[in-house]
Enzyme design. Structure first.
Site, PDB file in Angstrom:
ATOM      1  N   LYS A  45      41.130  44.145  70.277  1.00 49.84           N
ATOM      2  CA  LYS A  45      41.946  45.291  69.885  1.00 49.84           C
ATOM      3  C   LYS A  45      42.253  46.157  71.105  1.00 49.84           C
ATOM      4  CE  LYS A  45      37.833  47.978  68.627  1.00 49.84           C
ATOM      5  NZ  LYS A  45      37.090  48.642  67.549  1.00 49.84           N
ATOM      6  N   TYR A 279      46.754  71.452  89.936  1.00 46.72           N
ATOM      7  CA  TYR A 279      47.637  72.348  89.191  1.00 46.72           C
ATOM      8  C   TYR A 279      46.945  73.678  88.894  1.00 46.72           C
ATOM      9  CZ  TYR A 279      50.552  68.248  88.084  1.00 46.72           C
ATOM     10  OH  TYR A 279      51.356  67.139  88.145  1.00 46.72           O
ATOM     11  N   MET A 327      49.390  64.111  87.511  1.00 48.76           N
ATOM     12  CA  MET A 327      49.838  63.096  86.571  1.00 48.76           C
ATOM     13  C   MET A 327      49.850  61.708  87.194  1.00 48.76           C
ATOM     14  SD  MET A 327      53.353  62.850  84.313  1.00 48.76           S
ATOM     15  CE  MET A 327      52.860  64.207  83.234  1.00 48.76           C
TER      16      MET A 327
END
Length: 395
Positions: A45, A279, A327
């Site tokens: 899975k 950030y 990111m």
């Protein structure tokens, strides 16, 4: 044995090496620790725990796996489209809109009620095919499965439907995954009662399974499963060399890691005192600090959202991660690692030189389950290796 989610090797800046030879050895070791004749179903899975469902499914089939397990119909269909012909059990019962899929794609379905059995039988009959069925029993884990008192009705509904074939009876033990007092033994005893009920009613299927990866070295559970008459196990994490926290005691891990994660240094620069490392100015450099920019951010590994005190390896030495990841990038402190150049290999999970970062190390620092760490983002290419072949191409 096919490849990756990227193009040519030169375009790849972040990738995961998947050692299919280690996957095969893990399956061999798993079988050696089981009673003779026990079937092994490999859980694939979540894109085979991030390792790539198609290549892993084909490899496990070559290694002689008895069957595969997916969470939903889409994963089962993906395995069939990848060329897997081995039996596939889908854990989630089919939705009304999916009732024809098990017949069309030769998938074994999970059933938890008489109504589900009847609906599946109708769809299978219309498709003109017989569908294999495993009945899941609720032993106290999240309400998943058929309640014990109604089990014989569900088994009878499956076994008397001409378009259905009763293949299995199973449950899942939540207690095996945490520091609980009995480690799932109470759940297993309740499952044993339902197995006895099915046996008395003459409705016991050939596959009876309850044990999963974190139970493999717990003699109380393996002994109880043997006494109950379990004939199969479902294993995902163990096949991939993932050690589930709190679930396997302090014994040495018998299974080898299958995945390592690497990236190329994209830039070497410096932070001056007061420069921000992430950030929202959450972290500032206290001094002039040489840094490597690594093209691996929280879009590539969601564990970076919560990683504290982490390191990666460059030139065989640990480089502390500075601040919080961006990111698509993170910064690594090169104060103690001179001479680093763009293009140098950085290891985020795996071995380099005398040092190693394990998936379990990362999980402990990020507060995640170890099986969640290899669920990588789509930018991360997969390179599949065996002892003789390495492939690196688009899946």
């Amino acid at each position: 044995m096919t490849g990756t989610r990227t193009g040519r090797r030169g375009s790849t800046t972040v990738w995961a090496d998947i050692d299919l030879h280690a996957l095969g050895r893990n399956l061999e070791r798993l079988r050696r620790g089981l009673p003779s004749g026990q079937a092994v179903f490999g859980v694939v899975k979540a894109d085979a725990y991030g390792h790539g469902i198609g290549p892993v499914g084909r490899a496990l089939q070559r290694f002689g796996i008895d069957g595969l397990v997916t969470a939903d119909m889409g994963e089962g269909i993906a395995l069939r489209r990848a060329g897997v012909t081995a039996p596939i059990l889908v854990i989630d019962p089919p939705l009304p809109s999916q009732l024809r899929l098990p017949a069309l794609h030769r998938l074994s379905a999970t059933v938890t009620s008489v109504a589900e059995a009847r609906a599946l039988a109708t769809a299978a009959n219309r498709a003109g095919r017989t569908v294999g069925v495993h009945v899941r029993v609720d032993t106290g884990f999240g309400g998943f499965g058929a309640p014990g008192p109604g089990l014989t009705d569900v088994l009878a509904a499956v076994s008397t439907a001409p378009a259905l074939r009763l293949e299995g009876l199973y449950t899942h033990l939540s207690g095996a995954y945490g520091p609980y007092e009995d480690g799932g033994l109470g759940e297993l005893e309740r499952f044993g009662e339902t197995v006895g009920t099915a046996r008395t009613a003459g409705l016991l299927p050939p596959l009876v399974h309850a044990l999963s990866s974190p139970t493999l070295d717990r003699s109380a559970l393996t002994g109880a499963a043997r006494n109950i008459g379990c004939t199969a196990v479902r294993c995902g994490a163990a096949l991939f060399g993932i050690r589930m926290a709190g679930g396997q005691g302090d014994a040495p891990a018998p299974f080898a890691p299958v995945m390592s994660v690497k990236a190329r240094v994209s830039r070497v620069t410096a932070l001056e005192p007061g420069d921000f490392a992430d950030y929202a100015a959450a972290s500032a450099a206290p001094r002039s600090t040489p840094v490597a920019v690594i093209p691996f951010g929280f879009s590539d590994g969601h564990h970076l959202h919560r990683l504290t005190g982490g390191v990666l390896l460059i030139r065989g030495r640990p480089a502390p991660i500075l601040g919080r990841a961006f990111m698509s990038n993170l910064l690594a402190d090169l104060t103690d690692i001179p001479g680093v150049q763009p293009g140098d290999e950085a290891v985020l999970i795996g071995r380099q030189g005398d040092h190693r970062i394990t998936l379990e190390d990362v999980a402990a620092r990020s507060g995640l389950r170890p099986s969640a760490v290899p669920l990588l983002g789509p930018r991360v290419a997969r390179r599949y290796r065996s002892n003789t072949v390495e492939e690196d191409r688009r899946e």
